[in-house]
Scaffold this motif. Structure first.
Motif, PDB file in Angstrom:
ATOM      1  N   LEU A   1       0.831  -1.201   0.000  1.00 27.71           N
ATOM      2  CA  LEU A   1       0.000   0.000   0.000  1.00 27.71           C
ATOM      3  C   LEU A   1       0.867   1.253   0.000  1.00 27.71           C
ATOM      4  CD1 LEU A   1      -2.872   1.092   0.053  1.00 27.71           C
ATOM      5  CD2 LEU A   1      -2.780   1.017   2.565  1.00 27.71           C
ATOM      6  N   SER A   2       1.956   1.243   0.740  1.00 26.70           N
ATOM      7  CA  SER A   2       2.868   2.391   0.732  1.00 26.70           C
ATOM      8  C   SER A   2       3.461   2.610  -0.653  1.00 26.70           C
ATOM      9  CB  SER A   2       3.975   2.173   1.764  1.00 26.70           C
ATOM     10  OG  SER A   2       3.446   2.042   3.064  1.00 26.70           O
ATOM     11  N   ALA A   3       3.812   1.521  -1.318  1.00 24.36           N
ATOM     12  CA  ALA A   3       4.359   1.645  -2.671  1.00 24.36           C
ATOM     13  C   ALA A   3       3.307   2.151  -3.650  1.00 24.36           C
ATOM     14  CB  ALA A   3       4.912   0.304  -3.137  1.00 24.36           C
ATOM     15  N   LEU A   4       2.072   1.699  -3.505  1.00 17.20           N
ATOM     16  CA  LEU A   4       1.005   2.150  -4.403  1.00 17.20           C
ATOM     17  C   LEU A   4       0.701   3.633  -4.217  1.00 17.20           C
ATOM     18  CD1 LEU A   4      -1.465  -0.875  -4.129  1.00 17.20           C
ATOM     19  CD2 LEU A   4      -0.171  -0.190  -6.149  1.00 17.20           C
TER      20      LEU A   4
ATOM     21  N   LEU B   1      -0.388   9.381 -13.686  1.00 13.83           N
ATOM     22  CA  LEU B   1      -0.370   8.206 -14.556  1.00 13.83           C
ATOM     23  C   LEU B   1      -1.758   7.608 -14.692  1.00 13.83           C
ATOM     24  CD1 LEU B   1       2.911   6.448 -13.333  1.00 13.83           C
ATOM     25  CD2 LEU B   1       2.589   7.844 -15.380  1.00 13.83           C
ATOM     26  N   TYR B   2      -2.513   7.592 -13.597  1.00 14.56           N
ATOM     27  CA  TYR B   2      -3.867   7.049 -13.649  1.00 14.56           C
ATOM     28  C   TYR B   2      -4.772   7.914 -14.517  1.00 14.56           C
ATOM     29  CZ  TYR B   2      -2.065   4.694  -9.455  1.00 14.56           C
ATOM     30  OH  TYR B   2      -1.319   3.977  -8.565  1.00 14.56           O
ATOM     31  N   GLU B   3      -4.627   9.229 -14.361  1.00 18.75           N
ATOM     32  CA  GLU B   3      -5.456  10.139 -15.160  1.00 18.75           C
ATOM     33  C   GLU B   3      -5.146  10.002 -16.640  1.00 18.75           C
ATOM     34  OE1 GLU B   3      -7.900  11.826 -13.985  1.00 18.75           O
ATOM     35  OE2 GLU B   3      -7.501  11.262 -11.898  1.00 18.75           O
TER      36      GLU B   3
ATOM     37  N   ALA C   1      -8.331   3.419 -20.597  1.00 17.05           N
ATOM     38  CA  ALA C   1      -8.021   2.243 -19.784  1.00 17.05           C
ATOM     39  C   ALA C   1      -9.067   2.058 -18.700  1.00 17.05           C
ATOM     40  CB  ALA C   1      -6.638   2.375 -19.151  1.00 17.05           C
ATOM     41  N   THR C   2      -9.403   0.809 -18.429  1.00 18.31           N
ATOM     42  CA  THR C   2     -10.346   0.491 -17.358  1.00 18.31           C
ATOM     43  C   THR C   2      -9.603   0.397 -16.023  1.00 18.31           C
ATOM     44  OG1 THR C   2     -10.070  -1.896 -17.673  1.00 18.31           O
ATOM     45  CG2 THR C   2     -11.780  -0.785 -18.982  1.00 18.31           C
ATOM     46  N   GLY C   3     -10.364   0.292 -14.942  1.00 19.68           N
ATOM     47  CA  GLY C   3      -9.741   0.170 -13.632  1.00 19.68           C
ATOM     48  C   GLY C   3      -8.902  -1.084 -13.510  1.00 19.68           C
ATOM     49  N   PHE C   4      -9.379  -2.184 -14.108  1.00 16.08           N
ATOM     50  CA  PHE C   4      -8.621  -3.433 -14.060  1.00 16.08           C
ATOM     51  C   PHE C   4      -7.318  -3.300 -14.838  1.00 16.08           C
ATOM     52  CE2 PHE C   4      -7.581  -7.649 -15.776  1.00 16.08           C
ATOM     53  CZ  PHE C   4      -7.479  -8.371 -14.601  1.00 16.08           C
TER      54      PHE C   4
ATOM     55  N   LYS D   1      -0.158  -0.352 -11.828  1.00 16.88           N
ATOM     56  CA  LYS D   1       0.103  -0.498 -10.399  1.00 16.88           C
ATOM     57  C   LYS D   1       0.993  -1.692 -10.085  1.00 16.88           C
ATOM     58  CE  LYS D   1      -4.119   1.797  -8.776  1.00 16.88           C
ATOM     59  NZ  LYS D   1      -5.311   1.691  -7.907  1.00 16.88           N
ATOM     60  N   VAL D   2       0.609  -2.856 -10.576  1.00 20.04           N
ATOM     61  CA  VAL D   2       1.363  -4.067 -10.238  1.00 20.04           C
ATOM     62  C   VAL D   2       2.819  -3.987 -10.720  1.00 20.04           C
ATOM     63  CG1 VAL D   2       1.527  -6.562 -10.614  1.00 20.04           C
ATOM     64  CG2 VAL D   2      -0.698  -5.515 -10.119  1.00 20.04           C
TER      65      VAL D   2
END
Length: 327
Positions: free
Chosen positions: A208-211, A218-220, A227-230, A237-238
């Motif tokens: 969680l700290s790394a995320l 990047l998400y935006e 891109a979807t959430g998955f 993220k991974v």
């Protein structure tokens, strides 16, 4: 016509000038030394504590591994007090040649082969869940997931032993007939369940700290590209928490080699496990004189051998991960 030119070359310091303004390099050097001294003074308490609780025990253990306690007197039965006698590498030879040590090491390696992947995957999944917009109260869930780690290891093992014992367990009557969590074929799985319950929340906080350190831009940008959430979770993220995963796995490998609380508590109700079920149990019982050869010398040799094996496994995993990352 005579022309007189006056030029000032290499003008030196005027008498009575301010030395701080005349020698800026010297003043800067004093400031750097003062800052360095301040940093070392702040570091001193930690350095002393680190040496006392970490370095000194290692040095004592290394020294003890080359000695063995032997009777000082003569006679038919030895007699006299036990004194530390230098035996060279004899303790290491006994440790390496002890089949019980390698059988126990095989158990913990097998244990780690299925326990660590399950724990890391569950911890990562929980971290991704808390980092998403699905959870409304992440602080409450974060505390709930981490709470098992706050329970002392021995207490947690005793709780699970209570749940595994058919005579007192509140849920064993609802399981299929013949279910035995403490049988030789299932004892490792039972201990793996105990360890996973305890340490999943701890590793979840690492992920969680790394995320949360990943830039939200990047998400935006990914959402603007459709891109979807998955897809954001699996493709952004991974891959970006690979360093956290490396840390979590390395800590898990070292902890698994030192597996102690769970098998000790389980052995109290299952005498068939013996005093040498894991390498750490063998080391402890050798130190306490319950297994021969006994004493601090053989126990220190077992400990150092375990440290070498844990370090070798950690290095191998780190090199494999680096090679995978470079590919």
């Amino acid at each position: 016509m005579t022309v007189t030119l006056s030029a000032t070359r290499n003008a030196g310091p005027q008498p009575g000038g301010n030395p701080d303004t005349l020698h800026p390099r010297r003043r800067r050097g004093k400031g750097i030394r003062r800052e360095g001294l301040t940093g070392w003074l702040f570091l001193l308490p930690f350095a002393i504590l680190f040496a006392v609780v970490f370095l000194v025990p290692i040095i004592v253990s290394i020294r003890s591994a080359f000695y063995s306690q032997m009777p000082a007197g003569g006679g038919l039965y030895g007699g006299g007090e036990l004194v530390d006698t230098f035996v060279g590498f004899d303790n290491f030879a006994l440790a390496i040649g002890n089949s019980a040590f390698w059988i126990g090491m095989g158990r913990v390696v097998l244990y780690a082969a299925f326990q660590i992947p399950v724990m890391i995957i569950v911890a990562l999944a929980l971290a991704l869940l808390l980092d998403s917009f699905i959870v409304r109260r992440p602080a409450l869930f974060r505390l709930s997931f981490f709470l098992p780690y706050a329970v002392p290891g021995v207490i947690a093992a005793m709780i699970w032993l209570y749940l595994y014992t058919p005579e007192v367990s509140p849920f064993m009557d609802y399981l299929p007939a013949g279910t035995d969590f403490m049988a030789p074929s299932t004892i490792l799985l039972s201990m793996a369940n105990m360890t996973t319950w305890t340490y999943t929340g701890y590793n979840m906080l690492i992920f969680l700290s790394a995320l949360q350190a990943i830039p939200r831009d990047l998400y935006e940008a990914a959402r603007l590209d459709g891109a979807t959430g998955f897809q954001i979770a699996t493709r952004i993220k991974v891959p970006m928490v690979r360093g956290a995963a490396l840390l979590a796995v390395l800590l898990s490998i070292i902890g698994t080699i030192q597996l102690f609380n769970e098998p000790v508590i389980m052995e109290g109700a299952n005498s068939w496990m013996g005093k040498d079920f894991t390498p750490m149990m063998l080391t402890y019982n050798s130190m306490m004189g319950e297994i021969s050869p006994s004493g601090s010398g053989p126990a220190s040799a077992y400990s150092l051998l375990m440290a070498v094996i844990a370090g070798a496994l950690a290095i191998v995993y780190a090199l494999l991960q680096r090679r995978k990352g470079d590919a």
